[in-house]
Design a protein around this motif. Structure first.
Motif, PDB file in Angstrom:
ATOM      1  N   ASP A   1       0.821  -1.210   0.000  1.00 26.77           N
ATOM      2  CA  ASP A   1       0.000   0.000   0.000  1.00 26.77           C
ATOM      3  C   ASP A   1       0.853   1.257   0.000  1.00 26.77           C
ATOM      4  OD1 ASP A   1      -2.617  -0.893  -0.112  1.00 26.77           O
ATOM      5  OD2 ASP A   1      -2.795  -1.152   2.055  1.00 26.77           O
ATOM      6  N   SER A   2       0.371   2.253  -0.726  1.00 25.68           N
ATOM      7  CA  SER A   2       0.986   3.578  -0.675  1.00 25.68           C
ATOM      8  C   SER A   2      -0.052   4.582  -0.170  1.00 25.68           C
ATOM      9  CB  SER A   2       1.517   3.991  -2.052  1.00 25.68           C
ATOM     10  OG  SER A   2       0.527   3.833  -3.056  1.00 25.68           O
ATOM     11  N   LEU A   3       0.448   5.677   0.396  1.00 22.43           N
ATOM     12  CA  LEU A   3      -0.401   6.651   1.076  1.00 22.43           C
ATOM     13  C   LEU A   3      -0.064   8.059   0.618  1.00 22.43           C
ATOM     14  CD1 LEU A   3       0.348   5.353   4.701  1.00 22.43           C
ATOM     15  CD2 LEU A   3      -1.486   4.544   3.214  1.00 22.43           C
ATOM     16  N   ASP A   4      -0.883   8.985   1.050  1.00 24.69           N
ATOM     17  CA  ASP A   4      -0.521  10.388   0.960  1.00 24.69           C
ATOM     18  C   ASP A   4       0.693  10.582   1.872  1.00 24.69           C
ATOM     19  OD1 ASP A   4      -0.376  13.221   1.743  1.00 24.69           O
ATOM     20  OD2 ASP A   4      -2.293  13.432   0.711  1.00 24.69           O
ATOM     21  N   PRO A   5       1.761  11.189   1.380  1.00 25.01           N
ATOM     22  CA  PRO A   5       2.989  11.339   2.188  1.00 25.01           C
ATOM     23  C   PRO A   5       2.780  12.061   3.517  1.00 25.01           C
ATOM     24  CG  PRO A   5       3.425  11.837  -0.113  1.00 25.01           C
ATOM     25  CD  PRO A   5       1.936  11.710   0.016  1.00 25.01           C
ATOM     26  N   ARG A   6       1.662  12.767   3.671  1.00 20.60           N
ATOM     27  CA  ARG A   6       1.414  13.516   4.903  1.00 20.60           C
ATOM     28  C   ARG A   6       0.804  12.640   6.005  1.00 20.60           C
ATOM     29  NH1 ARG A   6      -1.994  18.062   1.852  1.00 20.60           N
ATOM     30  NH2 ARG A   6      -2.742  16.103   0.938  1.00 20.60           N
ATOM     31  N   GLU A   7       0.406  11.419   5.677  1.00 23.27           N
ATOM     32  CA  GLU A   7      -0.211  10.551   6.678  1.00 23.27           C
ATOM     33  C   GLU A   7       0.822  10.066   7.690  1.00 23.27           C
ATOM     34  OE1 GLU A   7      -3.026   7.588   5.542  1.00 23.27           O
ATOM     35  OE2 GLU A   7      -3.481   8.570   3.636  1.00 23.27           O
ATOM     36  N   ASP A   8       0.331   9.765   8.883  1.00 21.87           N
ATOM     37  CA  ASP A   8       1.226   9.377   9.979  1.00 21.87           C
ATOM     38  C   ASP A   8       2.018   8.114   9.670  1.00 21.87           C
ATOM     39  OD1 ASP A   8       0.367  11.529  11.458  1.00 21.87           O
ATOM     40  OD2 ASP A   8      -1.114  10.386  12.622  1.00 21.87           O
ATOM     41  N   ASP A   9       1.402   7.155   8.977  1.00 21.37           N
ATOM     42  CA  ASP A   9       2.070   5.883   8.729  1.00 21.37           C
ATOM     43  C   ASP A   9       2.874   5.867   7.431  1.00 21.37           C
ATOM     44  OD1 ASP A   9       1.086   4.473  11.047  1.00 21.37           O
ATOM     45  OD2 ASP A   9      -0.883   4.506  10.082  1.00 21.37           O
ATOM     46  N   ALA A  10       2.963   6.996   6.764  1.00 19.21           N
ATOM     47  CA  ALA A  10       3.718   7.061   5.518  1.00 19.21           C
ATOM     48  C   ALA A  10       5.219   6.983   5.777  1.00 19.21           C
ATOM     49  CB  ALA A  10       3.393   8.351   4.772  1.00 19.21           C
ATOM     50  N   SER A  11       5.913   6.226   4.941  1.00 18.33           N
ATOM     51  CA  SER A  11       7.361   6.130   5.053  1.00 18.33           C
ATOM     52  C   SER A  11       7.999   7.489   4.763  1.00 18.33           C
ATOM     53  CB  SER A  11       7.889   5.089   4.072  1.00 18.33           C
ATOM     54  OG  SER A  11       9.300   5.106   4.025  1.00 18.33           O
ATOM     55  N   ARG A  12       8.996   7.803   5.550  1.00 16.51           N
ATOM     56  CA  ARG A  12       9.707   9.070   5.329  1.00 16.51           C
ATOM     57  C   ARG A  12      10.817   8.917   4.303  1.00 16.51           C
ATOM     58  NH1 ARG A  12       5.623  10.201   7.113  1.00 16.51           N
ATOM     59  NH2 ARG A  12       5.114  11.056   9.165  1.00 16.51           N
ATOM     60  N   THR A  13      11.162   7.686   3.954  1.00 13.43           N
ATOM     61  CA  THR A  13      12.289   7.454   3.043  1.00 13.43           C
ATOM     62  C   THR A  13      11.902   6.786   1.728  1.00 13.43           C
ATOM     63  OG1 THR A  13      12.745   5.338   4.142  1.00 13.43           O
ATOM     64  CG2 THR A  13      13.916   7.284   4.957  1.00 13.43           C
ATOM     65  N   PHE A  14      10.808   6.037   1.710  1.00 12.89           N
ATOM     66  CA  PHE A  14      10.422   5.318   0.500  1.00 12.89           C
ATOM     67  C   PHE A  14       9.167   5.967  -0.071  1.00 12.89           C
ATOM     68  CE2 PHE A  14       9.407   0.813  -1.347  1.00 12.89           C
ATOM     69  CZ  PHE A  14       9.544   1.333  -2.626  1.00 12.89           C
ATOM     70  N   LYS A  15       9.384   6.877  -1.011  1.00 14.68           N
ATOM     71  CA  LYS A  15       8.263   7.611  -1.588  1.00 14.68           C
ATOM     72  C   LYS A  15       8.641   8.109  -2.970  1.00 14.68           C
ATOM     73  CE  LYS A  15       9.714  11.598   1.182  1.00 14.68           C
ATOM     74  NZ  LYS A  15       9.292  12.571   2.218  1.00 14.68           N
ATOM     75  N   GLY A  16       7.628   8.583  -3.686  1.00  9.34           N
ATOM     76  CA  GLY A  16       7.840   9.098  -5.035  1.00  9.34           C
ATOM     77  C   GLY A  16       6.634   9.918  -5.442  1.00  9.34           C
ATOM     78  N   PRO A  17       6.579  10.357  -6.699  1.00 10.73           N
ATOM     79  CA  PRO A  17       5.416  11.116  -7.167  1.00 10.73           C
ATOM     80  C   PRO A  17       4.107  10.361  -6.987  1.00 10.73           C
ATOM     81  CG  PRO A  17       7.221  11.246  -8.741  1.00 10.73           C
ATOM     82  CD  PRO A  17       7.608  10.209  -7.738  1.00 10.73           C
ATOM     83  N   TRP A  18       4.187   9.026  -6.908  1.00  8.89           N
ATOM     84  CA  TRP A  18       3.008   8.175  -6.758  1.00  8.89           C
ATOM     85  C   TRP A  18       2.520   8.075  -5.320  1.00  8.89           C
ATOM     86  CZ3 TRP A  18       5.260   4.855  -3.448  1.00  8.89           C
ATOM     87  CH2 TRP A  18       6.629   4.628  -3.602  1.00  8.89           C
ATOM     88  N   GLY A  19       3.245   8.675  -4.354  1.00  6.18           N
ATOM     89  CA  GLY A  19       2.863   8.625  -2.951  1.00  6.18           C
ATOM     90  C   GLY A  19       4.002   8.108  -2.104  1.00  6.18           C
TER      91      GLY A  19
END
Length: 473
Positions: free
Chosen positions: A247-265
């Motif tokens: 699963d990917s999330l909105d980067p602002r969510e609490d459970d979002a990874s701070r290191t593994f992200k991209g334009p897709w979330g």
């Protein structure tokens, strides 16, 4: 996760004896004979010989490969039943293409409860699916999910299976993990030509409420017991997991990874933690299995439906860095958000095919060598958005649809071991197309909803809206 629906197919092939009034006494005797002593639990239609080899197993290599290629998963309705003409048509279609790898679950998604009472088995529906895979020349893959009710706190008995989604998605209780491993071994003995097993599906039922995270310890314990049981049946059986939903999330969510992200979330950090735990504590694995969608958990396609597919590439690279040397499988993958009924009917078939092709290209670029399209076959009718073939209920059914051409051609052109090559695309056209190529063929996808002219591999070509084109090199 509710993304694709569970479609149990409960009782699809079960036959009920119709006894006349004058045979009431005989009916009582039959009932008693088919009941476990002392507790009144029905075992009608079951057998103790669950591990007896079913039918005629297909020939298999002594040392099966851990990569199987690109195929599909059977869901509640599939081409193993319906009009004989339509069923034969699909079998011929698959056979002519050299067969495709095919997944079947052991309970739900078209299969009945395999062990409604401990030590009593009902594989009639499962047998039908395996027979279909054999006749169509496919490579069978079994997903070991889900669990009989008595293993998860429910009632035992042929007529007592709870087919609700909540019940089906309940994991076996820890005290029954050994029982589930024994069931897995029974399945392996019954179908000796099944050489690839996936352990469980999407961590269903493995959630730690107290800590609001996945119960990766519980899943890994079950995985290791099943792995051991299967290898005891045959050391050359190939086993994979953990089948996590990436699963990917909105980067602002609490459970979002701070290191593994991209334009897709941003990836859900709890998923990454669960994978790392399994990867560190697993008893062994012959391949790694994940699933997921290009869109976020909130059904957002970021920044659009084609660029969102880059998530598949990023996830593949992340997994392969942590499990080097193990082939990567996508057990499910989705590029089109579902509606409230878990249907995907909003897009046109050309758009659906183009985004699907872009997703498969992204998975391959991420290092995947096997992937399974979740085939959403309808039971009846002639319409079937996104399906591989039309419903097989009528004699004219079983006609191939555009998605079949894409999946089967992708499997034929990009089998396991394929060496991919870079292909030149004119700078002005890079954003218009997605490309995957070998030294012999190039798959080109128009990401626009209009006709475009593009220069690919030194050739100027015209592509219609959302066209998927194969070019010989």
């Amino acid at each position: 996760m509710g993304r694709h629906g569970w479609n149990s197919g409960a009782g699809r092939w079960r036959l009920t004896a119709l006894l006349g009034v004058g045979a009431a006494a005989l009916a009582l005797v039959v009932t008693l004979l088919n009941t476990l002593p002392g507790n009144g639990t029905s075992t009608d239609g079951t057998s103790r010989a669950g591990d007896k080899v079913h039918g005629t197993p297909a020939p298999t290599p002594d040392k099966p490969e851990p990569e199987v290629g690109w195929g599909f998963t059977h869901t509640q309705f599939s081409a193993d039943e319906g009009s004989s003409a339509a069923v034969a048509r699909v079998e011929g279609l698959l056979s002519q293409g050299g067969g495709l790898p095919q997944i079947q679950h052991i309970m739900g998604w078209g299969a009945d409860n395999p062990e409604p009472v401990k030590g009593r088995y009902d594989f009639e529906a499962m047998d039908s699916r395996i027979d279909f895979v054999r006749r169509s020349g496919g490579t069978p893959v079994v997903t070991l999910c889900c669990a009989p009710d008595w293993m998860k706190g429910g009632k035992a008995g042929v007529d007592d299976t709870d087919w609700s989604q909540a019940a089906l998605e309940t994991a076996p209780e820890p005290e029954h993990f050994d029982d589930y491993a024994a069931l897995a071994a029974t399945v392996a003995r019954r179908y000796p030509d099944v050489r690839h097993f996936i352990v469980w599906n999407e961590f269903k039922g493995f959630w730690n409420d107290a800590e609001a995270r996945w119960d990766h310890e519980g899943y890994t314990k079950l995985y290791n017991l099943v792995h051991k049981a299967l290898k005891k049946v045959d050391k050359d059986i190939l086993v994979g997991g953990p089948y996590l939903v990436m699963d990917s999330l909105d980067p602002r969510e609490d459970d979002a990874s701070r290191t593994f992200k991209g334009p897709w979330g941003a990836m859900d950090q709890r998923i990454l933690d669960a994978f790392d735990y399994w990867n560190e504590h697993k008893a062994g694995a012959d391949f790694v299995v994940v699933d997921g969608s290009s869109y976020t958990r909130d059904d957002e396609l970021l920044p659009d439906e084609f660029a969102a597919a880059d998530k598949f590439t990023a996830v593949g690279q992340w997994v392969r860095e942590r499990a080097p040397g193990l082939p990567l499988w996508w057990a499910e993958y989705y590029v089109e958000p579902a509606d409230g009924n878990d249907d995907r009917h909003d897009w046109s078939e050309p758009r659906r095919g183009a985004v699907q092709a872009a997703g498969m290209i992204a998975m391959a670029k991420g290092g995947a060598s096997s992937g399974f399209y979740w085939n959403p076959e309808e039971e009846k009718g002639t319409e079937c958005p996104g399906c591989l073939w039309t419903p097989t209920s009528g004699s004219r059914g079983g006609q191939k649809l555009p998605m079949y051409d894409l999946v089967s051609r992708f499997n034929a052109e990009f089998p396991p071991g394929t060496r991919y090559e870079n292909v030149s695309v004119a700078k002005a056209d890079v954003s218009k197309v997605r490309v995957l190529a070998t030294d012999k063929v190039a798959l080109v996808v128009n990401t626009r909803d209009r006709q475009v002219g593009v220069t690919v591999d030194g050739h100027r070509i015209t592509m219609q809206a959302y066209e998927v084109k194969w070019l010989r090199r």
